[in-house]
Motif scaffolding. Structure first.
Motif, short mmCIF file in Angstrom:
data_model
loop_
_atom_site.label_atom_id
_atom_site.label_comp_id
_atom_site.label_asym_id
_atom_site.label_seq_id
_atom_site.Cartn_x
_atom_site.Cartn_y
_atom_site.Cartn_z
N GLN A 177 0.82 -1.20 0.00
CA GLN A 177 0.00 0.00 0.00
C GLN A 177 0.86 1.26 0.00
O GLN A 177 0.58 2.22 -0.72
N LEU A 178 1.92 1.25 0.79
CA LEU A 178 2.83 2.40 0.83
C LEU A 178 3.56 2.56 -0.49
O LEU A 178 3.75 3.68 -0.99
N ALA A 213 2.49 1.64 -3.39
CA ALA A 213 1.54 2.11 -4.38
C ALA A 213 1.33 3.62 -4.29
O ALA A 213 0.96 4.27 -5.27
N LEU A 214 1.58 4.17 -3.11
CA LEU A 214 1.45 5.62 -2.91
C LEU A 214 2.74 6.36 -3.26
O LEU A 214 2.82 7.59 -3.11
N HIS A 230 5.90 5.58 -2.00
CA HIS A 230 6.91 5.58 -0.93
C HIS A 230 7.89 4.44 -1.10
O HIS A 230 7.53 3.37 -1.59
#
Length: 208
Positions: A193-194, A196-197, A199
């Motif tokens: 998730q990180l 994908a953002l 990071h």
């Protein structure tokens, strides 16, 4: 005149209830498992219906429909997966090149799927393992797919209750998933998730 119609319909309902009760008494399941003695005795469909009634979302009428549609003999379904596949509650897979995606589950038995759908909808509103399963899945898959997943779980539970004469429903609790969550899998999900953002994530072990 209206009261006469109500009395007539009530009498018909009572007669149908009597017929259903008699049919349940006549239906028996062959011995399940590997037990001997009393464990090898045939199990009446009425007793099976009472066992199914203990599952969240399943009421007496739903239990009767499930038994009427799948029967009391699970020998034709060697595993729960066979029953789920027969009921068309196992999503198909659509392959396009190297990409696989979930496809529609199929039509299956409309009476069974209707009963399981009602049971899943009722279970979704409870503070139980099945209710928690619905709430976990609905966040990422939507209402319809979450209900299908819960219906599939109910059918798997039904297979075990019918197949094993000694089995009874044991509620795992709404917090079962949280208590048994795999930390490594949760970590991987959060890292994805990180990433994908946008990071960059570097994991370091926690200090003792």
């Amino acid at each position: 005149m209206l009261l006469g119609t109500v009395d007539h319909l009530t009498a018909q309902i009572d007669e149908l209830d009597r017929l259903i009760a008699r049919m349940l008494e006549e239906i028996t399941a062959p011995p399940g498992g590997t037990g001997t003695g009393d464990e090898a005795a045939a199990v009446s469909a009425r007793a099976l219906a009472e066992k199914l009634d203990a599952v969240p979302g399943i009421g007496p009428a739903t239990a009767q429909i499930i038994l009427a549609e799948i029967g009391a003999d699970m020998s034709r379904f060697p595993t729960p997966e066979h029953l789920v596949s027969w009921a068309k509650l196992c999503p198909g897979t659509i392959q396009s090149g190297a990409k696989n995606s979930a496809g529609p589950a199929g039509q299956g038995n409309p009476w069974l799927k209707g009963a399981l759908g009602e049971a899943a909808n009722a279970a979704a509103r409870t503070d139980t393992f099945l209710g928690a399963r619905y709430r976990r899945i609905v966040k990422r898959r939507g209402h319809a797919k979450a209900l299908v997943a819960v219906a599939r779980s109910i059918l798997v539970i039904a297979w075990h209750l019918i197949n094993d004469p000694d089995a009874s429903y044991q509620e795992l609790g709404a917090n079962w998933h949280r208590r048994h969550l795999d930390p490594a899998r949760k970590t991987r999900d959060l890292v994805r998730q990180l990433q994908a953002l946008g990071h960059e994530v570097a994991l370091t072990p926690a200090s003792a």
